[in-house]
Design an enzyme around this catalytic site. Structure first.
Site, PDB file in Angstrom:
ATOM      1  N   TYR A 136      76.156 -36.323   6.643  1.00 57.17           N
ATOM      2  CA  TYR A 136      76.881 -37.061   5.603  1.00 57.17           C
ATOM      3  C   TYR A 136      76.962 -38.522   6.009  1.00 57.17           C
ATOM      4  O   TYR A 136      77.641 -38.860   6.980  1.00 57.17           O
ATOM      5  CB  TYR A 136      78.272 -36.443   5.426  1.00 57.17           C
ATOM      6  CG  TYR A 136      79.148 -37.059   4.364  1.00 57.17           C
ATOM      7  CD1 TYR A 136      78.647 -37.908   3.377  1.00 57.17           C
ATOM      8  CD2 TYR A 136      80.517 -36.770   4.341  1.00 57.17           C
ATOM      9  CE1 TYR A 136      79.465 -38.452   2.408  1.00 57.17           C
ATOM     10  CE2 TYR A 136      81.346 -37.303   3.364  1.00 57.17           C
ATOM     11  CZ  TYR A 136      80.815 -38.153   2.407  1.00 57.17           C
ATOM     12  OH  TYR A 136      81.640 -38.692   1.442  1.00 57.17           O
ATOM     13  N   ARG A 141      83.090 -45.721   4.093  1.00 53.52           N
ATOM     14  CA  ARG A 141      84.265 -45.130   4.744  1.00 53.52           C
ATOM     15  C   ARG A 141      84.194 -45.192   6.265  1.00 53.52           C
ATOM     16  O   ARG A 141      85.222 -45.237   6.933  1.00 53.52           O
ATOM     17  CB  ARG A 141      84.443 -43.667   4.310  1.00 53.52           C
ATOM     18  CG  ARG A 141      85.031 -43.513   2.919  1.00 53.52           C
ATOM     19  CD  ARG A 141      85.328 -42.047   2.614  1.00 53.52           C
ATOM     20  NE  ARG A 141      85.895 -41.878   1.290  1.00 53.52           N
ATOM     21  CZ  ARG A 141      87.197 -41.812   1.014  1.00 53.52           C
ATOM     22  NH1 ARG A 141      88.088 -41.937   1.996  1.00 53.52           N
ATOM     23  NH2 ARG A 141      87.622 -41.637  -0.215  1.00 53.52           N
ATOM     24  N   LYS A 164      73.658 -35.805   2.821  1.00 52.85           N
ATOM     25  CA  LYS A 164      74.387 -36.356   1.678  1.00 52.85           C
ATOM     26  C   LYS A 164      74.390 -37.863   1.899  1.00 52.85           C
ATOM     27  O   LYS A 164      75.038 -38.366   2.811  1.00 52.85           O
ATOM     28  CB  LYS A 164      75.809 -35.810   1.613  1.00 52.85           C
ATOM     29  CG  LYS A 164      76.647 -36.420   0.491  1.00 52.85           C
ATOM     30  CD  LYS A 164      78.088 -35.937   0.511  1.00 52.85           C
ATOM     31  CE  LYS A 164      78.900 -36.614  -0.590  1.00 52.85           C
ATOM     32  NZ  LYS A 164      80.327 -36.207  -0.574  1.00 52.85           N
TER      33      LYS A 164
END
Length: 292
Positions: A136, A141, A164
């Site tokens: 991911y 973030r 992802k």
């Protein structure tokens, strides 16, 4: 040859909370809503599921509950990332033990890592279990990027099967480097069609919490060759997506789930309730979409 855990739309499902813990009754309803709506997989305890506020015992209990409730109807993918490699391994092994079909593992945040560190982090996690791992990459973030060359090196490990990807600019490079056997999923709802056009296999979606049918149909239409139909659904969703990300995820989507009539509760601190102005904005876009 590596087989993808899913092709299509996986919902990054919200976790309904009460003041005392997880509302499992509502979680079961949300899972049934997703399966009935055509979601191709369920990602539990991810960013949208507020895993960062869940103690390990609660985290694993929610994964176990999801596995038992889904009962093999679709794959259950467990968020099990951490910026502490040892902790990530513990969560990953526990997720495998309670029956998760695969793991979503985020790049380390706050302490960050070099590309060598990222490789060693994910290699250690992959070597700790036999179930598939989805990387991911979400630079907004974590404040670091998993470079395509590092993804290629990780893709050579047997059970690292997908990423992802939230950095659209490197999707093509990843597909070129890793080949068709390695699945790339959009990590951004507004970029589903661009990622599919570059060889992606689907999306791990926030908006699927409220429009599972259309999110699934968008990917399905693309692979059936109905590019215009898929494009119409992507364009139709854009204003709703803006409302669903009017504040930090999952604040708006949890409000949206509540507006649909599910009692998902509020986000845990430090996340707060959606502002009144953005709640009205969200309500208006959901009405325009025909959801309420």
């Amino acid at each position: 040859m590596k087989k993808p855990l899913f092709i299509g739309s996986a919902v990054a499902i919200v976790t309904p909370f009460t003041e005392n813990g997880v509302d499992y009754e509502t979680l079961a309803k949300l899972i049934e809503f997703q399966i009935k709506g055509g979601s191709d997989a369920i990602v539990v305890c991810g960013t949208t599921g507020e895993a960062s506020t869940m103690p390990d015992d609660e985290h694993i209990a929610v994964i176990k509950f999801a596995v038992e409730t889904v009962n093999k109807r679709v794959p259950v993918i467990a968020g099990a990332g951490s910026n502490d490699t040892r902790h990530a391994i513990e969560l990953t092994k526990a997720s495998e033990a309670v029956g998760a079909d695969g793991i979503l593992s985020v790049t380390p945040y706050y302490n960050k890592a070099t590309q060598k560190g990222l490789y060693e982090h994910f290699k250690a996690i992959a070597n700790s279990v036999s179930i598939p791992i989805i990387l991911y990459n979400v630079p907004s973030r974590t404040n670091l990027n998993l470079n395509p060359e590092t993804v290629k090196a990780l893709a050579e490990l047997d059970n690292i099967i997908a990423v992802k990807e939230c950095n659209l600019g490197q999707v093509g490079d990843i597909v070129n480097l890793c080949g068709e056997d390695f699945a790339v999923y959009s990590g951004e709802d507004a970029n589903i069609l661009p990622v599919l056009s570059l060889g992606g296999k689907g999306v791990i979606s926030t908006m699927a919490n409220v429009i599972p049918q259309d999110t699934h149909a968008m990917v399905e239409k693309f692979f059936q060759g109905d590019i215009k139909g898929a494009t119409r659904l992507q364009l139709k969703a854009l204003n709703l997506i803006k409302a669903l990300f009017s504040e930090v995820n999952p604040i708006p989507v949890k409000a949206a789930v509540n507006l649909l009539g599910f009692e998902a509760g509020q986000c845990r601190m430090p996340l707060t309730e959606l502002s009144d102005s953005n709640l009205e904005y969200l309500r208006a876009e959901m009405k325009a979409y025909g959801l309420i």
